[in-house]
Design an enzyme around this catalytic site. Sequence first.
Site, PDB file in Angstrom:
ATOM      1  N   ASP A  56      35.106  56.541  32.480  1.00  0.00           N
ATOM      2  CA  ASP A  56      34.178  55.458  32.829  1.00  0.00           C
ATOM      3  C   ASP A  56      34.655  54.145  32.203  1.00  0.00           C
ATOM      4  OD1 ASP A  56      33.520  56.064  30.227  1.00  0.00           O
ATOM      5  OD2 ASP A  56      31.372  56.358  30.591  1.00  0.00           O
ATOM      6  N   SER A  57      35.760  54.201  31.468  1.00  0.00           N
ATOM      7  CA  SER A  57      36.439  52.963  31.047  1.00  0.00           C
ATOM      8  C   SER A  57      36.863  52.158  32.272  1.00  0.00           C
ATOM      9  CB  SER A  57      37.652  53.291  30.170  1.00  0.00           C
ATOM     10  OG  SER A  57      38.485  54.249  30.802  1.00  0.00           O
ATOM     11  N   LYS A 125      33.566  65.281  32.303  1.00  0.00           N
ATOM     12  CA  LYS A 125      33.423  65.027  30.869  1.00  0.00           C
ATOM     13  C   LYS A 125      32.106  64.311  30.620  1.00  0.00           C
ATOM     14  CE  LYS A 125      36.090  61.815  28.658  1.00  0.00           C
ATOM     15  NZ  LYS A 125      35.102  60.840  28.183  1.00  0.00           N
ATOM     16  N   GLU A 127      29.507  62.706  27.228  1.00  0.00           N
ATOM     17  CA  GLU A 127      29.473  62.303  25.828  1.00  0.00           C
ATOM     18  C   GLU A 127      28.264  62.902  25.131  1.00  0.00           C
ATOM     19  OE1 GLU A 127      29.677  58.031  25.536  1.00  0.00           O
ATOM     20  OE2 GLU A 127      31.509  57.922  26.739  1.00  0.00           O
ATOM     21  N   GLU A 194      36.859  60.920  19.505  1.00  0.00           N
ATOM     22  CA  GLU A 194      37.268  59.504  19.526  1.00  0.00           C
ATOM     23  C   GLU A 194      36.954  58.805  18.206  1.00  0.00           C
ATOM     24  OE1 GLU A 194      36.098  57.387  23.050  1.00  0.00           O
ATOM     25  OE2 GLU A 194      36.807  55.465  22.272  1.00  0.00           O
TER      26      GLU A 194
HETATM   27  O1  KIV Z   1      36.453  56.520  29.623  1.00  0.00           O
HETATM   28  C1  KIV Z   1      37.486  56.772  28.979  1.00  0.00           C
HETATM   29  O2  KIV Z   1      38.558  56.205  29.225  1.00  0.00           O
HETATM   30  C2  KIV Z   1      37.391  57.742  27.910  1.00  0.00           C
HETATM   31  C3  KIV Z   1      38.535  57.798  26.949  1.00  0.00           C
HETATM   32  C4  KIV Z   1      38.396  56.698  25.969  1.00  0.00           C
HETATM   33  C5  KIV Z   1      38.656  59.122  26.290  1.00  0.00           C
HETATM   34  O3  KIV Z   1      36.426  58.419  27.785  1.00  0.00           O
END
Ligand code: KIV
Length: 295
Positions: A56-57, A125, A127, A194
């Site tokens: 989600d980056s 994924k 969090e 992280e």
């Molecule tokens: O969204 C992302 O790029 C991530 C990484 C920082 C692991 O979750």
Amino acid sequence: MTTVSGTSASPAWTVPLLRRYKAGDDAPPLVMVTAYDAPSARFAVDAGVDVILVGDSVGTTMLGYDSTVPVTLDEIIHHTRAVRRGAPTAHILADLPFLTYQVSDEQAIASAGRLLKDGGADAVKLEGGTSLAGRVNAIARAGIPVCGHIGLTPQTAGLLGGFKVQGQEFVSARALIDDAVAIDHAGAYMLVVEVVPSALATIIAGRVSIPVIGIGAGAGCDGQVLVMHDLLGIEDRHAARFVKRYADLASQMRDGFREFAADVRSGTYPQSEHGYKMKSSVLAELRDSLEHDPT
Ligand code: KIV
């Protein structure tokens, strides 16, 4: 486990292979990078990257948001589809955006299912630690491979007091170890950790059965992940301490745009070799017809 890390010639990683993977003497650390579009996914696979994360980056790297919070499920699906088209056989992990899994097990399973069915991801994924273990378990029981993400969790960075190192005190370090174990026991097949002290990440990697992929978590993890824009220098405004730049694409892109603009304005581009020809007879006929055209 001694599976050799992926190369462009090796088969794509499967979930069972990844779930058992622990880096060691003859097992090199796994390599994960983010990618958000087809060409960069293709280049990552060509380069021998093991796992592609559609993080989600994408919100901050590609979409111009200030944080990952506004990213929607449809946006992640859109980018995951592009990554899948660019890397048809890669192991692709896609992020569940903020508030697409926190509400209920049903919501989480539906969101995760869309990332697989509509996006083409292999796994999702999310969090969170112990408090999200039940959610991880619900997704895993629905038959969807799920990766945890603990430590600095960008979706809830506000609650953590900002983008700060996590687990530097005894209580928070113990809590992170408990989080990791809870996510492992809940059925996750991989765990991202992280921005925690390197020694703590090494302890975590030793306490769980699944591979721990570090970002700003030192060399004691079973793999490393970096955001594509950081490692390639596409994002050149700021970099966290843990980022190593392997290219300076921002400069190259600016130079390319600048030279193109200068060439267009000076008439240096395009030259005849950049254009397409037509038969002189057709051109003559065209000109002739225009001469006799009253309009
Ligand atoms: O969204 C992302 O790029 C991530 C990484 C920082 C692991 O979750």
